[in-house]
Design an enzyme around this catalytic site. Structure first.
Site, PDB file in Angstrom:
ATOM      1  N   LYS A 189      11.328  -8.746   6.712  1.00 36.06           N
ATOM      2  CA  LYS A 189      12.036  -9.227   7.976  1.00 36.06           C
ATOM      3  C   LYS A 189      13.171 -10.038   7.680  1.00 36.06           C
ATOM      4  O   LYS A 189      13.137 -11.351   7.272  1.00 36.06           O
ATOM      5  CB  LYS A 189      11.119 -10.397   8.729  1.00 36.06           C
ATOM      6  CG  LYS A 189      11.699 -10.089  10.125  1.00 36.06           C
ATOM      7  CD  LYS A 189      11.324 -11.474  10.976  1.00 36.06           C
ATOM      8  CE  LYS A 189      11.926 -12.644  10.797  1.00 36.06           C
ATOM      9  NZ  LYS A 189      13.449 -12.693  11.203  1.00 36.06           N
ATOM     10  N   GLU A 192      17.780 -12.898  11.848  1.00 34.60           N
ATOM     11  CA  GLU A 192      18.472 -12.107  12.758  1.00 34.60           C
ATOM     12  C   GLU A 192      19.776 -12.358  12.865  1.00 34.60           C
ATOM     13  O   GLU A 192      20.741 -11.488  13.606  1.00 34.60           O
ATOM     14  CB  GLU A 192      17.669 -12.706  14.208  1.00 34.60           C
ATOM     15  CG  GLU A 192      17.650 -14.084  14.622  1.00 34.60           C
ATOM     16  CD  GLU A 192      16.496 -14.900  13.907  1.00 34.60           C
ATOM     17  OE1 GLU A 192      16.311 -14.341  12.621  1.00 34.60           O
ATOM     18  OE2 GLU A 192      15.688 -15.569  14.478  1.00 34.60           O
ATOM     19  N   THR A 245      10.490 -24.334   9.604  1.00 35.02           N
ATOM     20  CA  THR A 245       9.934 -22.891   9.619  1.00 35.02           C
ATOM     21  C   THR A 245       8.840 -22.479   8.735  1.00 35.02           C
ATOM     22  O   THR A 245       7.916 -22.143   8.691  1.00 35.02           O
ATOM     23  CB  THR A 245      10.825 -21.783   9.762  1.00 35.02           C
ATOM     24  OG1 THR A 245      12.161 -22.167  10.326  1.00 35.02           O
ATOM     25  CG2 THR A 245      10.457 -20.345   9.787  1.00 35.02           C
ATOM     26  N   GLU A 263      11.034 -20.893  -0.643  1.00 33.50           N
ATOM     27  CA  GLU A 263      12.360 -21.295  -1.176  1.00 33.50           C
ATOM     28  C   GLU A 263      13.145 -21.955   0.041  1.00 33.50           C
ATOM     29  O   GLU A 263      13.472 -21.207   1.101  1.00 33.50           O
ATOM     30  CB  GLU A 263      13.049 -20.074  -1.941  1.00 33.50           C
ATOM     31  CG  GLU A 263      12.597 -19.286  -2.816  1.00 33.50           C
ATOM     32  CD  GLU A 263      12.629 -19.873  -3.994  1.00 33.50           C
ATOM     33  OE1 GLU A 263      13.384 -21.193  -4.162  1.00 33.50           O
ATOM     34  OE2 GLU A 263      12.249 -19.577  -4.971  1.00 33.50           O
ATOM     35  N   GLU A 399      20.146 -31.872   5.404  1.00 30.06           N
ATOM     36  CA  GLU A 399      20.884 -30.615   5.135  1.00 30.06           C
ATOM     37  C   GLU A 399      21.834 -30.314   6.541  1.00 30.06           C
ATOM     38  O   GLU A 399      21.261 -30.291   7.425  1.00 30.06           O
ATOM     39  CB  GLU A 399      20.065 -29.499   5.027  1.00 30.06           C
ATOM     40  CG  GLU A 399      20.435 -28.225   4.121  1.00 30.06           C
ATOM     41  CD  GLU A 399      19.550 -27.125   3.954  1.00 30.06           C
ATOM     42  OE1 GLU A 399      18.719 -27.006   4.769  1.00 30.06           O
ATOM     43  OE2 GLU A 399      19.702 -26.544   2.933  1.00 30.06           O
ATOM     44  N   LYS A 469       9.600 -30.777  -4.437  1.00 26.37           N
ATOM     45  CA  LYS A 469       9.705 -31.609  -3.114  1.00 26.37           C
ATOM     46  C   LYS A 469       9.536 -30.645  -1.973  1.00 26.37           C
ATOM     47  O   LYS A 469       9.165 -29.557  -1.712  1.00 26.37           O
ATOM     48  CB  LYS A 469      10.554 -33.017  -3.235  1.00 26.37           C
ATOM     49  CG  LYS A 469      10.277 -33.765  -4.444  1.00 26.37           C
ATOM     50  CD  LYS A 469      10.894 -35.085  -4.527  1.00 26.37           C
ATOM     51  CE  LYS A 469      12.219 -35.205  -4.560  1.00 26.37           C
ATOM     52  NZ  LYS A 469      12.961 -36.388  -4.613  1.00 26.37           N
ATOM     53  N   GLY A 472      10.502 -26.839  -1.697  1.00 29.54           N
ATOM     54  CA  GLY A 472       9.546 -25.716  -1.740  1.00 29.54           C
ATOM     55  C   GLY A 472       8.958 -25.633  -2.910  1.00 29.54           C
ATOM     56  O   GLY A 472       8.976 -26.301  -3.880  1.00 29.54           O
TER      57      GLY A 472
HETATM   58  P1  NAD Z   1      15.101 -20.795   9.445  1.00 31.51           P
HETATM   59  O1  NAD Z   1      14.117 -21.348   8.702  1.00 31.51           O
HETATM   60  O2  NAD Z   1      15.702 -21.239  10.505  1.00 31.51           O
HETATM   61  O3  NAD Z   1      14.698 -19.109   9.773  1.00 31.51           O
HETATM   62  C1  NAD Z   1      14.560 -18.406   8.557  1.00 31.51           C
HETATM   63  C2  NAD Z   1      13.866 -17.040   9.179  1.00 31.51           C
HETATM   64  O4  NAD Z   1      12.653 -17.337   9.633  1.00 31.51           O
HETATM   65  C3  NAD Z   1      14.548 -16.582  10.312  1.00 31.51           C
HETATM   66  O5  NAD Z   1      14.580 -15.146   9.962  1.00 31.51           O
HETATM   67  C4  NAD Z   1      13.554 -16.637  11.680  1.00 31.51           C
HETATM   68  O6  NAD Z   1      13.480 -15.569  12.440  1.00 31.51           O
HETATM   69  C5  NAD Z   1      12.163 -16.871  10.997  1.00 31.51           C
HETATM   70  N1  NAD Z   1      11.125 -17.667  11.788  1.00 31.51           N
HETATM   71  C6  NAD Z   1      11.386 -18.475  12.595  1.00 31.51           C
HETATM   72  N2  NAD Z   1      10.323 -18.872  12.836  1.00 31.51           N
HETATM   73  C7  NAD Z   1       9.327 -18.338  12.403  1.00 31.51           C
HETATM   74  C8  NAD Z   1       7.997 -18.373  12.216  1.00 31.51           C
HETATM   75  N3  NAD Z   1       6.997 -19.318  13.117  1.00 31.51           N
HETATM   76  N4  NAD Z   1       7.247 -17.488  11.270  1.00 31.51           N
HETATM   77  C9  NAD Z   1       7.893 -16.650  10.692  1.00 31.51           C
HETATM   78  N5  NAD Z   1       9.255 -16.491  10.669  1.00 31.51           N
HETATM   79  C10 NAD Z   1       9.857 -17.234  11.425  1.00 31.51           C
HETATM   80  O7  NAD Z   1      16.283 -20.514   8.213  1.00 31.51           O
HETATM   81  P2  NAD Z   1      17.918 -20.058   8.368  1.00 31.51           P
HETATM   82  O8  NAD Z   1      18.649 -20.626   9.283  1.00 31.51           O
HETATM   83  O9  NAD Z   1      17.864 -18.519   8.689  1.00 31.51           O
HETATM   84  O10 NAD Z   1      18.594 -20.365   7.017  1.00 31.51           O
HETATM   85  C11 NAD Z   1      19.047 -21.437   6.647  1.00 31.51           C
HETATM   86  C12 NAD Z   1      17.803 -22.233   5.659  1.00 31.51           C
HETATM   87  O11 NAD Z   1      17.371 -21.582   4.618  1.00 31.51           O
HETATM   88  C13 NAD Z   1      18.308 -23.606   5.146  1.00 31.51           C
HETATM   89  O12 NAD Z   1      17.395 -24.781   5.027  1.00 31.51           O
HETATM   90  C14 NAD Z   1      18.691 -23.097   3.557  1.00 31.51           C
HETATM   91  O13 NAD Z   1      18.697 -24.354   2.768  1.00 31.51           O
HETATM   92  C15 NAD Z   1      17.519 -22.330   3.356  1.00 31.51           C
HETATM   93  N6  NAD Z   1      17.920 -21.394   2.224  1.00 31.51           N
HETATM   94  C16 NAD Z   1      17.217 -21.531   1.137  1.00 31.51           C
HETATM   95  C17 NAD Z   1      17.303 -20.858   0.065  1.00 31.51           C
HETATM   96  C18 NAD Z   1      16.452 -20.986  -1.260  1.00 31.51           C
HETATM   97  O14 NAD Z   1      16.461 -20.099  -2.079  1.00 31.51           O
HETATM   98  N7  NAD Z   1      16.032 -22.110  -1.658  1.00 31.51           N
HETATM   99  C19 NAD Z   1      18.230 -19.874   0.165  1.00 31.51           C
HETATM  100  C20 NAD Z   1      19.138 -19.602   1.151  1.00 31.51           C
HETATM  101  C21 NAD Z   1      18.865 -20.368   2.336  1.00 31.51           C
END
Ligand code: NAD
Length: 497
Positions: A189, A192, A245, A263, A399, A469, A472
């Site tokens: 998935k 979006e 999330t 992650e 963040e 921490k 993840g």
């Molecule tokens: P987000 O958590 O808002 O959304 C991530 C995804 O989760 C979306 O596709 C969304 O549709 C889905 N989602 C939302 N609610 C859900 C639920 N209840 N169950 C399952 N899926 C659900 O994150 P984002 O805004 O897309 O990305 C930014 C975040 O990602 C930042 O916090 C960033 O630091 C993190 N990130 C981490 C890494 C890493 O490798 N550690 C890499 C890139 C981004």
């Protein structure tokens, strides 16, 4: 197969192929059952860019069905055939690298990299292709009675993979390649906000010879994600995204005792000591925390901790360089920094900057505003630097996911470690020093999943990546990244005495 890439969009050197935006379930590209679609805008221009089907829970259920149906056949494939499909995929990723780069720039606004070679997604795929025929178990010494006891590393079955919008095709490869190498089937998935890259990745997987049903893709929103991670037939979840999330996903997975890899976000510290190469330190922080992805990355060094003896010098260099950044559309000549992903995030980032100023969290050295004029239709935030930031403030603790850098003074090594570790996150850390002993000491004292000394790590596929921490747990990359997608069975054969 009902459809392949049928659309094109205009890139800087002509049209490039883009996916139809439909779901991939088994061997069919199809609209969602509800007919819902989402329109995304080009972040650099605000013009319509794509229309993508939004999967609903029924669609997700059918995607899991398709993955289950294909699992027995896929896991039985001889190792060398599975390896060869991944190697073909890596070649296709390289062959399409120029167009994939344009697609990423169109979707995310990130500046187009002109010097293209072997792409990072191809490197990750090739690396895990190399593991397919090296997956091994162990034989244990007979214990108490004659026996043959050995382990079988096995795929989980159906794995759910949820990727973030900022990672594009690389995020897909980081999860999909090891999961396939281990013999799993997948439901992916994509986020979006930027689903075209992962959909194009799936098209290339099929072109490489991956049997239909092994990889299914359900672009969609939170409903689709929630349906996927709560499906009791999903045997493992690998998620990259935000902490809120992640908590919801873990709660849903807990109902079925489904193991998860998370992650998450970061607020990484970049420690610059008074013996450091200041040119290198300044260029690195500007390129990573501000320019390359407009600060929209989990691993970026967004807290710049500087020894008090060189603080003013660093503040002056960083501010001058931030002011000199060429901000613009991703295909402009010489552009160094693009927009943020959408209007909502642009407004959120500006509100956080405003709140930081109002609360006296630090001194605004440069930026802090939306860029207007020729860039007014896009979502551009000026490169922003705050000085003398209070590490307890929201500015330093939350963040921001935008081009905002916080500078903080430290007095000595202990003070630097205290500030660096004074964060709920623990994804990365950078250290700039010429003192090798100090670098080694700090590498062990920093609470982080990785530490870069005098360099920002370029995400090589053979090194484990992940956080501690609130950033993840679980790892991507290296042997650990493969092991996340394998579970161990022990076989015990009793032998005659
Ligand atoms: P987000 O958590 O808002 O959304 C991530 C995804 O989760 C979306 O596709 C969304 O549709 C889905 N989602 C939302 N609610 C859900 C639920 N209840 N169950 C399952 N899926 C659900 O994150 P984002 O805004 O897309 O990305 C930014 C975040 O990602 C930042 O916090 C960033 O630091 C993190 N990130 C981490 C890494 C890493 O490798 N550690 C890499 C890139 C981004």
């Amino acid at each position: 197969m009902s459809s392949e890439t049928v659309h094109t969009v205009d890139g800087p050197s002509g049209p490039i192929p883009v996916p139809s935006g439909d779901l991939l379930i088994g061997d069919a590209w199809e609209p969602s059952a509800s007919g819902d679609r989402r329109e995304n805008l080009n972040p650099a221009t605000g013009a319509p860019l794509s229309s993508v089907a939004m999967a609903n829970p029924d669609d997700v259920g059918r995607a899991v069905d398709a993955a289950i149906d294909e699992f027995d056949a896929w896991r039985a494939w001889p190792a060398q055939r599975r390896r060869d499909v991944l190697l073909t995929l890596a070649r296709l990723l390289d062959a399409n690298d120029a167009d994939l780069g344009v697609l990423r720039s169109l979707e995310t606004g990130a500046p187009l990299k002109r010097k293209r070679g072997s792409s990072l997604a191809a490197e990750w795929t090739r690396y895990y292709a190399g593991w397919v025929d090296k997956i091994e178990g162990v034989t244990s010494a007979p214990y108490s009675s004659p026996s043959l006891s050995y382990t079988l590393p096995e795929p989980y079955g159906v794995v759910a993979v949820l990727t973030p919008w900022n990672g594009g095709i690389v995020s897909s490869a980081m999860k999909v390649a090891p999961a396939l190498a281990a013999g799993n089937c997948l439901v992916l998935k994509p986020a979006e906000l930027a689903p075209l890259g992962p959909l194009r990745f799936a098209e290339l997987c099929l072109e490489a010879g991956l049997p239909p049903g092994v990889l299914n893709v359900v672009p969609g929103g939170p409903d689709a994600g929630a349906a996927l991670v709560s499906d009791s037939r999903v045997a493992k979840v690998s998620f990259t995204g935000g902490g809120l999330t992640a908590r919801r996903i873990m709660a849903a997975a807990a109902a079925n005792l489904t193991p998860v890899v998370l992650e998450l976000g970061g607020k990484s510290a970049d420690l610059v000591f008074d013996d450091a190469d200041l040119d290198l330190a300044a260029v690195t922080v500007i390129q990573t925390a501000l320019a390359n992805t407009s600060g929209q990355g989990c691993v970026l060094p967004t807290r710049l901790l500087v020894h008090h003896a060189i603080y003013d010098e660093m503040a002056s260099r960083v501010t001058t360089m931030a002011n000199a950044l060429h901000v613009g559309g991703p295909f402009e000549d010489g552009v160094q920094m693009g927009p943020v992903i959408d209007e909502a995030n642009c407004a959120r980032i500006l509100a956080m900057i405003d709140q930081a100023e109002q609360s006296g969290a630090g001194t605004l050295l440069t930026g802090g505003r939306r860029l207007e004029g020729a860039l007014a239709n896009g979502f551009f935030v000026a490169p922003t630097v705050f000085g003398d930031v209070d590490n307890e403030s929201e500015l330093a603790q939350r963040e921001i996911f935008g081009p905002v850098l916080s500078m903080i003074r430290f007095t000595d090594e202990d003070d630097a470690v205290r500030i660096a570790n004074g964060s709920e996150y623990g994804l990365g850390g950078l250290v700039f020093t010429r003192d090798l002993e100090r670098a080694l000491r700090l590498s062990s004292r920093l609470e982080a999943g990785y530490v870069g000394v005098n360099a920002f790590p370029p995400m090589p596929p053979n090194a484990p990546f992940g956080g501690v921490k609130q950033s993840g747990f679980g790892r991507e990359g290296g042997r650990e990244g493969l092991t996340e997608f394998l579970r161990t069975k022990n076989v015990y054969i009793g032998l005659p005495a």
